[in-house]
Design a protein around this motif. Structure first.
Motif, PDB file in Angstrom:
ATOM      1  N   ALA A 371       0.844  -1.197   0.000  1.00  0.00           N
ATOM      2  CA  ALA A 371       0.000   0.000   0.000  1.00  0.00           C
ATOM      3  C   ALA A 371       0.881   1.250   0.000  1.00  0.00           C
ATOM      4  CB  ALA A 371      -0.914   0.006   1.217  1.00  0.00           C
ATOM      5  N   PRO A 372       0.591   2.238  -0.867  1.00  0.00           N
ATOM      6  CA  PRO A 372       1.421   3.442  -0.936  1.00  0.00           C
ATOM      7  C   PRO A 372       1.094   4.478   0.128  1.00  0.00           C
ATOM      8  CG  PRO A 372      -0.303   3.561  -2.580  1.00  0.00           C
ATOM      9  CD  PRO A 372      -0.434   2.213  -1.922  1.00  0.00           C
ATOM     10  N   ALA A 373       0.035   4.254   0.884  1.00  0.00           N
ATOM     11  CA  ALA A 373      -0.396   5.231   1.887  1.00  0.00           C
ATOM     12  C   ALA A 373      -1.204   4.502   2.959  1.00  0.00           C
ATOM     13  CB  ALA A 373      -1.235   6.333   1.238  1.00  0.00           C
ATOM     14  N   ILE A 374      -1.659   5.265   3.945  1.00  0.00           N
ATOM     15  CA  ILE A 374      -2.479   4.730   5.043  1.00  0.00           C
ATOM     16  C   ILE A 374      -3.863   5.371   4.936  1.00  0.00           C
ATOM     17  CG2 ILE A 374      -2.676   4.414   7.540  1.00  0.00           C
ATOM     18  CD1 ILE A 374       0.388   5.049   7.621  1.00  0.00           C
ATOM     19  N   PRO A 375      -4.807   4.722   4.271  1.00  0.00           N
ATOM     20  CA  PRO A 375      -6.132   5.328   4.090  1.00  0.00           C
ATOM     21  C   PRO A 375      -6.912   5.358   5.393  1.00  0.00           C
ATOM     22  CG  PRO A 375      -6.118   3.097   3.221  1.00  0.00           C
ATOM     23  CD  PRO A 375      -4.707   3.396   3.641  1.00  0.00           C
ATOM     24  N   ALA A 376      -7.425   6.528   5.720  1.00  0.00           N
ATOM     25  CA  ALA A 376      -8.196   6.665   6.959  1.00  0.00           C
ATOM     26  C   ALA A 376      -9.473   5.838   6.932  1.00  0.00           C
ATOM     27  CB  ALA A 376      -8.520   8.138   7.203  1.00  0.00           C
ATOM     28  N   SER A 377      -9.974   5.525   5.745  1.00  0.00           N
ATOM     29  CA  SER A 377     -11.238   4.798   5.628  1.00  0.00           C
ATOM     30  C   SER A 377     -11.180   3.409   6.256  1.00  0.00           C
ATOM     31  CB  SER A 377     -11.637   4.679   4.157  1.00  0.00           C
ATOM     32  OG  SER A 377     -10.621   4.045   3.404  1.00  0.00           O
ATOM     33  N   SER A 378      -9.985   2.838   6.419  1.00  0.00           N
ATOM     34  CA  SER A 378      -9.876   1.511   7.028  1.00  0.00           C
ATOM     35  C   SER A 378     -10.184   1.523   8.517  1.00  0.00           C
ATOM     36  CB  SER A 378      -8.479   0.939   6.795  1.00  0.00           C
ATOM     37  OG  SER A 378      -8.254   0.707   5.417  1.00  0.00           O
ATOM     38  N   LEU A 379     -10.205   2.704   9.131  1.00  0.00           N
ATOM     39  CA  LEU A 379     -10.535   2.779  10.552  1.00  0.00           C
ATOM     40  C   LEU A 379     -11.927   2.238  10.827  1.00  0.00           C
ATOM     41  CD1 LEU A 379      -9.692   3.727  13.409  1.00  0.00           C
ATOM     42  CD2 LEU A 379     -10.689   5.965  12.849  1.00  0.00           C
ATOM     43  N   TYR A 380     -12.856   2.453   9.905  1.00  0.00           N
ATOM     44  CA  TYR A 380     -14.221   1.943  10.053  1.00  0.00           C
ATOM     45  C   TYR A 380     -14.211   0.424  10.261  1.00  0.00           C
ATOM     46  CZ  TYR A 380     -18.204  -0.303   7.641  1.00  0.00           C
ATOM     47  OH  TYR A 380     -19.222  -1.148   7.260  1.00  0.00           O
ATOM     48  N   HIS A 381     -13.473  -0.300   9.411  1.00  0.00           N
ATOM     49  CA  HIS A 381     -13.424  -1.753   9.518  1.00  0.00           C
ATOM     50  C   HIS A 381     -12.711  -2.192  10.787  1.00  0.00           C
ATOM     51  CE1 HIS A 381     -14.930  -2.647   5.477  1.00  0.00           C
ATOM     52  NE2 HIS A 381     -14.201  -1.644   5.035  1.00  0.00           N
ATOM     53  N   LEU A 382     -11.578  -1.574  11.074  1.00  0.00           N
ATOM     54  CA  LEU A 382     -10.774  -1.993  12.222  1.00  0.00           C
ATOM     55  C   LEU A 382     -11.497  -1.722  13.533  1.00  0.00           C
ATOM     56  CD1 LEU A 382      -8.071  -3.068  13.299  1.00  0.00           C
ATOM     57  CD2 LEU A 382      -7.194  -0.718  13.180  1.00  0.00           C
ATOM     58  N   PHE A 383     -12.063  -0.542  13.674  1.00  0.00           N
ATOM     59  CA  PHE A 383     -12.748  -0.197  14.914  1.00  0.00           C
ATOM     60  C   PHE A 383     -13.935  -1.115  15.166  1.00  0.00           C
ATOM     61  CE2 PHE A 383     -16.277   1.986  16.974  1.00  0.00           C
ATOM     62  CZ  PHE A 383     -15.720   2.244  18.216  1.00  0.00           C
ATOM     63  N   LEU A 384     -14.759  -1.335  14.154  1.00  0.00           N
ATOM     64  CA  LEU A 384     -15.952  -2.154  14.351  1.00  0.00           C
ATOM     65  C   LEU A 384     -15.581  -3.585  14.721  1.00  0.00           C
ATOM     66  CD1 LEU A 384     -18.930  -2.756  14.336  1.00  0.00           C
ATOM     67  CD2 LEU A 384     -18.896  -2.778  11.833  1.00  0.00           C
ATOM     68  N   ALA A 385     -14.565  -4.143  14.049  1.00  0.00           N
ATOM     69  CA  ALA A 385     -14.165  -5.512  14.366  1.00  0.00           C
ATOM     70  C   ALA A 385     -13.674  -5.636  15.801  1.00  0.00           C
ATOM     71  CB  ALA A 385     -13.081  -5.971  13.395  1.00  0.00           C
ATOM     72  N   LEU A 386     -12.867  -4.678  16.251  1.00  0.00           N
ATOM     73  CA  LEU A 386     -12.327  -4.768  17.601  1.00  0.00           C
ATOM     74  C   LEU A 386     -13.401  -4.465  18.645  1.00  0.00           C
ATOM     75  CD1 LEU A 386      -8.759  -3.304  17.112  1.00  0.00           C
ATOM     76  CD2 LEU A 386      -9.534  -5.681  17.032  1.00  0.00           C
ATOM     77  N   ALA A 387     -14.349  -3.594  18.316  1.00  0.00           N
ATOM     78  CA  ALA A 387     -15.477  -3.380  19.228  1.00  0.00           C
ATOM     79  C   ALA A 387     -16.285  -4.665  19.389  1.00  0.00           C
ATOM     80  CB  ALA A 387     -16.364  -2.249  18.702  1.00  0.00           C
ATOM     81  N   GLU A 388     -16.425  -5.431  18.307  1.00  0.00           N
ATOM     82  CA  GLU A 388     -17.116  -6.715  18.385  1.00  0.00           C
ATOM     83  C   GLU A 388     -16.317  -7.733  19.200  1.00  0.00           C
ATOM     84  OE1 GLU A 388     -20.481  -7.942  16.654  1.00  0.00           O
ATOM     85  OE2 GLU A 388     -20.302  -6.105  17.837  1.00  0.00           O
ATOM     86  N   VAL A 389     -14.993  -7.720  19.073  1.00  0.00           N
ATOM     87  CA  VAL A 389     -14.169  -8.590  19.906  1.00  0.00           C
ATOM     88  C   VAL A 389     -14.432  -8.307  21.380  1.00  0.00           C
ATOM     89  CG1 VAL A 389     -11.805  -9.093  20.628  1.00  0.00           C
ATOM     90  CG2 VAL A 389     -12.357  -8.952  18.197  1.00  0.00           C
TER      91      VAL A 389
END
Length: 399
Positions: A371-389
């Motif tokens: 990946a050439p950058a760190i897209p902020a949009s991935s926070l949606y996926h990461l946060f929701l998954a860890l909140a479910e954990v």
């Protein structure tokens, strides 16, 4: 399973979310001068200088911080979400024709006035959680105006019955854009369930039911357990780049969404669909090669052949984790229950780290970052998954 076979406990995730991840993206990932979130960071963790932001990115971050406030993980989340919503309301809402624009310059000047279905799905999700967190009646009313626009400008009928949505609004008489995609419908389903949960209004749930019917009729193949992605105007599958694509991440995402539908409705008839989607995705879409990065591939074809050189983005890992949690919670599925730990361990080995708040967004088939950058949009996926954990795993360890 409250303690993983690694260097941290499940309970540590809440501290990392509330003390490292969310504060970082609320500061470095937010432009206090404009009141909007940053689209992406470069690999040195500096905000990109590119002069644009997507409405869907702002919507995703509003969702994250509104839910983080609701879960008491980040007390300042509601104020941040309200600020970004105000930015969008001023600059992205079409005050002449209703609906939300697609892209803005960072100062808010409209850059692309396209009315995109995927964007509207995430605006509805953002407003659902903003209303749930803050109770502002204007937000719920704006959501109602938004869905009215989606119905009138993006909705399609066939023989007098609902036939899904087009990807973006077109002038009267113009052909609908192709390929048609299941993806915006999936996120509309997600948003409508969230609006029902936030408001208690049955209309939102009934709308979600229409999309579920479309899913069963057009997107889901009951004989194989596969999810079809791309279609022509008559819902015949279309090849993209010479392949009939299957995305394991979307198989897993639908598993979690059907679980949410079942929780809200008490309808257990979705369980066999969840199991089939998960089974196909888990059998074909997970890299188990010795020495490889355990996790979900980006793309397969309909035979299960791995495409794109076996690349893996962060977001399919989070969706695979959510699917495991959903089936663990719904029926104690042993494969799903056993899958949560290695997925979480692999994520924190190859994609994210407790040492900082950044992520590797995509790896090639050999596990190298591409990946050439760190897209902020991935926070949606990461946060929701860890909140479910945090929500599911401590309870499942005691059951």
């Amino acid at each position: 399973m409250s303690q993983l076979t690694m260097s941290f406990a499940i309970e540590d995730l809440g501290g990392w979310l509330g003390q490292k991840l969310l504060p970082f993206w609320a500061a470095t990932g937010f432009d206090s001068q404009t009141g909007a979130f940053i689209e992406k960071l470069d690999l040195s963790a500096q905000p990109s200088s590119e002069d644009y932001t997507r409405v869907r990115l702002q919507a995703r971050q509003i969702y994250v911080y509104a839910q983080a406030h609701t879960l008491q993980l980040f007390p300042d989340g509601l104020a941040l979400a309200r600020g970004a919503y105000a930015f969008l309301l001023e600059h992205a809402w079409d005050h002449d024709g209703e609906g939300w624009f697609h892209r803005l310059r960072r100062d808010g000047t409209p850059l692309d006035r396209t009315k995109d279905c995927y964007d509207h799905a995430f605006m509805l999700l953002a407003m659902a959680w903003l209303y749930r967190a803050g109770g502002d009646p204007e937000v719920l009313q704006r959501a109602k105006r938004t869905i009215a626009f989606v119905d009138s400008s993006l909705g399609l009928e066939r023989d007098g019955s609902f036939d899904g949505y087009t990807d973006h609004a077109v002038a009267e008489g113009e052909a609908i854009p192709l390929p048609r995609r299941q993806n915006p419908h999936m996120h509309l389903f997600e948003a409508l369930l969230a609006l029902y949960e936030a408001s208690g209004e049955q209309e939102w749930f009934d709308r979600a039911g229409r999309i579920l019917d479309l899913f069963k009729l057009r997107f889901y193949a009951a004989d194989t357990g596969q999810l079809t992605e791309f279609f022509d105007s008559d819902w015949n599958e279309m090849a993209v780049e010479g392949a009939l694509l299957r995305e394991p991440g979307h198989h897993f995402e639908w598993v979690w969404l059907l679980h949410r539908y079942g929780q809200l409705s008490g309808d257990d008839s979705v369980l066999p669909i969840m199991e089939k989607l998960f089974s196909w995705g888990w059998q074909h879409g997970i890299d188990r090669r010795p020495g490889g990065v355990f996790g979900a591939y980006d793309e397969l074809d309909q035979t299960g052949r791995v495409l794109k050189g076996g690349s893996k983005r962060l977001w399919p890992q989070t969706e695979a984790l959510k699917a495991c949690l959903a089936l663990t919670e719904r029926c104690g599925d042993p494969t799903a229950k056993a899958g949560s730990e290695p997925l979480l361990k692999s994520m924190f080995t190859h994609f994210v780290s407790f040492d900082h708040a950044l992520w590797q967004d995509q790896l090639d088939g050999d596990g190298k970052m591409i990946a050439p950058a760190i897209p902020a949009s991935s926070l949606y996926h990461l946060f929701l998954a860890l909140a479910e954990v945090l929500r599911v795993l401590p309870d499942s360890a005691q059951s």
